[in-house]
Design a protein around this motif. Structure first.
Motif, PDB file in Angstrom:
ATOM      1  N   TRP A  93      -4.923   1.290  -0.319  1.00  0.00           N
ATOM      2  CA  TRP A  93      -4.329   0.661  -1.067  1.00  0.00           C
ATOM      3  C   TRP A  93      -2.725   0.752  -1.414  1.00  0.00           C
ATOM      4  CZ3 TRP A  93      -8.125   0.896  -5.957  1.00  0.00           C
ATOM      5  CH2 TRP A  93      -9.560   0.385  -5.606  1.00  0.00           C
ATOM      6  N   ARG A 131      -5.500  -3.622  -1.948  1.00  0.00           N
ATOM      7  CA  ARG A 131      -5.456  -3.782  -3.294  1.00  0.00           C
ATOM      8  C   ARG A 131      -4.454  -2.761  -3.640  1.00  0.00           C
ATOM      9  NH1 ARG A 131     -11.215  -3.219  -6.170  1.00  0.00           N
ATOM     10  NH2 ARG A 131      -9.675  -3.369  -7.842  1.00  0.00           N
ATOM     11  N   GLN A 132      -3.981  -2.828  -4.889  1.00  0.00           N
ATOM     12  CA  GLN A 132      -3.154  -1.934  -5.447  1.00  0.00           C
ATOM     13  C   GLN A 132      -3.621  -0.927  -6.581  1.00  0.00           C
ATOM     14  OE1 GLN A 132      -0.059  -3.237  -8.575  1.00  0.00           O
ATOM     15  NE2 GLN A 132       1.305  -3.397  -6.892  1.00  0.00           N
TER      16      GLN A 132
END
Lengths: 344, 107
Positions: A87, A52-53
Motif C-alpha cells: 500500500w 491501496r493507501q
C-alpha cells in the motif's frame, strides 16, 4: 525488430496526439494543493503494484516513553503491515504535539526499509511548531515528501543504515563530534564506540534469522544538542528481537522456561545468558553495554525488543501488550556522565 | 621481548568478532598477528607484549574472540607466563582479556 505498416504508424501517431491533448487539458484544470497537505510521490514507484493507501493518525504524544510507547509501536507495526501489502504509505503527523528523537528514529528505520522496496511514501509535518522543529532537525524530510514544506531549520542529526559486515569507519568522526558537543573538545571515547559496535553486532548475530543474514539492516541515529551539551543515540534493527532469539536458541535453559521475556532480556544484560555458540568466551556483548551504563559512561539506557520494555534509569522492566519485531536501543551522553575523553 | 602494537600494526579502527562482522575483526587479528607472534615468542622462549592503547576502541567481541582463541590454542597457563598486556587508557581491557583466556581454556 518488425517493421510497422503505414496504417499502424498512423494509428500510433494519432494516439500520441490524443494523449498530448488530454495532458494539456489536465494541466489547465490543475487546482493548487494546499501547503502541508499529504502528497505521495509515485513517480519512482511501480504504480501497477500499489493497491491501496495507508493513512492512520499516530499518537499525539509520539515518543517512546513507557506511557506512550505502545501507541507508537502499534503505529509502526501497522505501517509495516500496510507496506507488506504494497500500500502507499501516508505519514500524517499534522496533529502530533510532542515528538522525540527516539520515536522518529524508529519511524525512519521502517520508512527506510519501505523505500528500499520502492513503495511510495508521503506525509506532512506537525502544526505544532516545537514538534515540527524536532522533526526537521531529524532529517525526516529527506525521507518523506511533504508538499510545499521546505525545512526552515538545518538538519543537525546524523543517520546511517547498514548491514552485517559494513565498515563503520564513519563512527570515529561522529564520536569526535559527540565529544565536542558534550565536553567542548574533540577526542576519542572508546567506551561509546564499543557500545555501538556491540549493539550492531548483537543485532546482526542474535536479532535475525541466520538464513536471512544478508537482509540484516540496522539504523543508527545521533542527535546533537549543542545548547544542552547533550547527544542522543538510537539504534534500531528490524530483525527477530533478543527475547525471541533467546527462546529459539537451543541453549534455552529450564530456568528460562519459567522466566517472562522481560526477566530473560534483563538477565541477558546482566550476563546470565550463555551464548548459543557454546564458545565460552562469547556472549559478553549485552553485558558490556550494561557495564558502560553502570559505570556512568552512558545514561538513560532504554531497550525495547519484541514485547519487552527495559528502562534502566527509571527501573522499568515490563512486558508490553504489543510487540516490536526487532530491537530498539536509546541512550544519551551529557556532562553528568563519567568523562572519558582521549585527546591525541 | 616480542611486541604487538595494535593501533600501529593492525589499525586504530578495529572491528567486532569474526570476518563476517566486517574488516579488522578479532578473528582476523588472531589469524594475522596474534597467533603468529605468539608462536614466534614461544619458539624463541620470549614474552609477547601487546599494547592496547591508541585505538578508537576495542569492543568486547574483538578482545574475547582474539584472546579467547589464543587461550584455546595455547592454554591459559602458558599465556599467563608469556603474555604481557599494556592498557593505560582502558585498564579494564586487561581484566576482560584475562577472563576470556580463563574461560577459553577447557583442557
Amino acid at each position: 525488430m518488425k517493421k510497422l505498416k503505414r496504417q499502424q504508424k498512423l494509428h500510433l501517431l494519432n494516439r500520441a496526439k490524443e494523449e498530448a491533448k488530454k495532458n494539456k487539458r489536465r494541466g489547465k484544470q490543475r487546482i493548487p494543493i494546499p501547503v502541508n497537505s499529504v502528497y505521495v510521490n509515485t513517480r519512482r514507484s511501480n504504480q501497477k503494484k500499489v493497491k491501496r493507501q495507508f493513512r492512520a493518525a499516530p499518537p499525539v504524544a509520539f515518543n517512546l516513553q513507557f506511557e506512550n510507547c505502545v501507541g507508537v509501536i502499534d503505529y509502526v507495526n501497522s505501517i509495516k503491515e500496510a507496506a507488506s501489502k504494497r500500500w502507499e504509505i501516508v505519514i500524517d503527523l499534522s496533529k502530533v504535539e510532542v515528538i522525540l528523537e527516539g520515536a522518529i528514529a524508529m519511524l525512519l528505520s521502517v520508512l527506510h526499509e519501505i523505500s528500499l522496496r520502492r513503495i511510495p511514501i508521503g506525509g506532512n509535518v506537525p502544526f505544532n511548531s516545537d514538534a515540527r522543529l524536532t522533526l526537521e532537525k531529524s532529517g525526516f524530510l529527506d525521507h518523506v515528501s511533504v508538499r510545499g514544506v521546505s525545512p526552515q531549520h538545518q538538519k543537525v542529526n546524523f543517520m546511517r543504515s547498514g548491514k552485517k559486515g559494513d565498515t563503520k569507519s564513519f563512527l570515529s568522526d561522529q564520536i569526535k563530534r559527540a565529544m565536542r558537543t558534550v565536553w567542548g573538545e574533540e577526542g576519542r571515547c572508546q567506551t561509546l564506540r564499543n557500545v555501538i559496535y556491540e549493539m550492531i553486532r548483537n543485532s546482526c548475530d542474535h536479532a535475525f534469522d541466520p538464513k536471512n543474514v544478508n537482509d540484516v539492516r540496522w539504523h543508527l541515529s545521533i542527535s546533537f544538542d549543542d545548547d544542552r551539551k547533550l547527544v542522543k543515540f538510537s539504534l534500531v534493527d528490524n530483525g527477530e528481537g533478543i527475547p525471541n532469539t533467546l527462546v529459539k536458541s537451543y541453549l534455552t535453559t529450564v530456568k528460562n522456561l519459567f522466566k517472562g521475556d522481560a526477566d530473560m532480556l534483563e538477565s541477558a544484560f546482566f550476563g546470565e545468558q550463555k551464548s548459543r555458540t557454546k564458545l565460552p568466551w562469547r556472549g559478553k556483548g549485552l553485558p558490556s553495554i550494561y557495564e558502560s551504563y553502570s559505570e556512568g559512561k552512558i545514561k538513560n539506557l532504554l531497550v525495547i525488543s519484541n514485547g519487552v520494555f527495559l528502562h534502566f534509569d527509571r527501573g522499568i522492566k515490563e512486558n508490553l501488550n504489543t510487540a516490536y519485531k526487532g530491537t530498539y536501543y536509546y541512550w544519551e551522553i551529557d556532562s553528568t556522565c563519567t568523562k572519558e575523553l582521549f585527546i591525541d | 621481548m616480542i611486541e604487538i602494537n595494535i593501533a600501529k600494526e593492525f589499525g586504530i579502527e578495529t572491528g567486532a568478532r569474526t570476518y563476517a562482522d566486517g574488516p579488522k575483526s578479532g578473528e582476523e587479528f588472531f589469524d594475522k598477528l596474534l597467533k603468529p607472534r605468539y608462536e614466534q615468542a614461544k619458539a624463541e622462549g620470549k614474552q609477547l607484549r601487546v599494547i592496547l592503547d591508541g585505538t578508537e576502541g576495542l569492543a568486547s567481541s574483538f578482545l574475547n574472540e582474539s584472546f579467547g582463541r589464543l587461550g584455546k590454542a595455547f592454554g591459559a597457563e602458558d599465556l599467563r607466563n608469556r603474555l604481557v598486556l599494556i592498557s593505560n587508557e582502558m585498564p579494564k581491557y586487561i581484566v576482560k582479556i584475562q577472563e576470556a583466556i580463563d574461560e577459553s581454556d577447557t583442557r
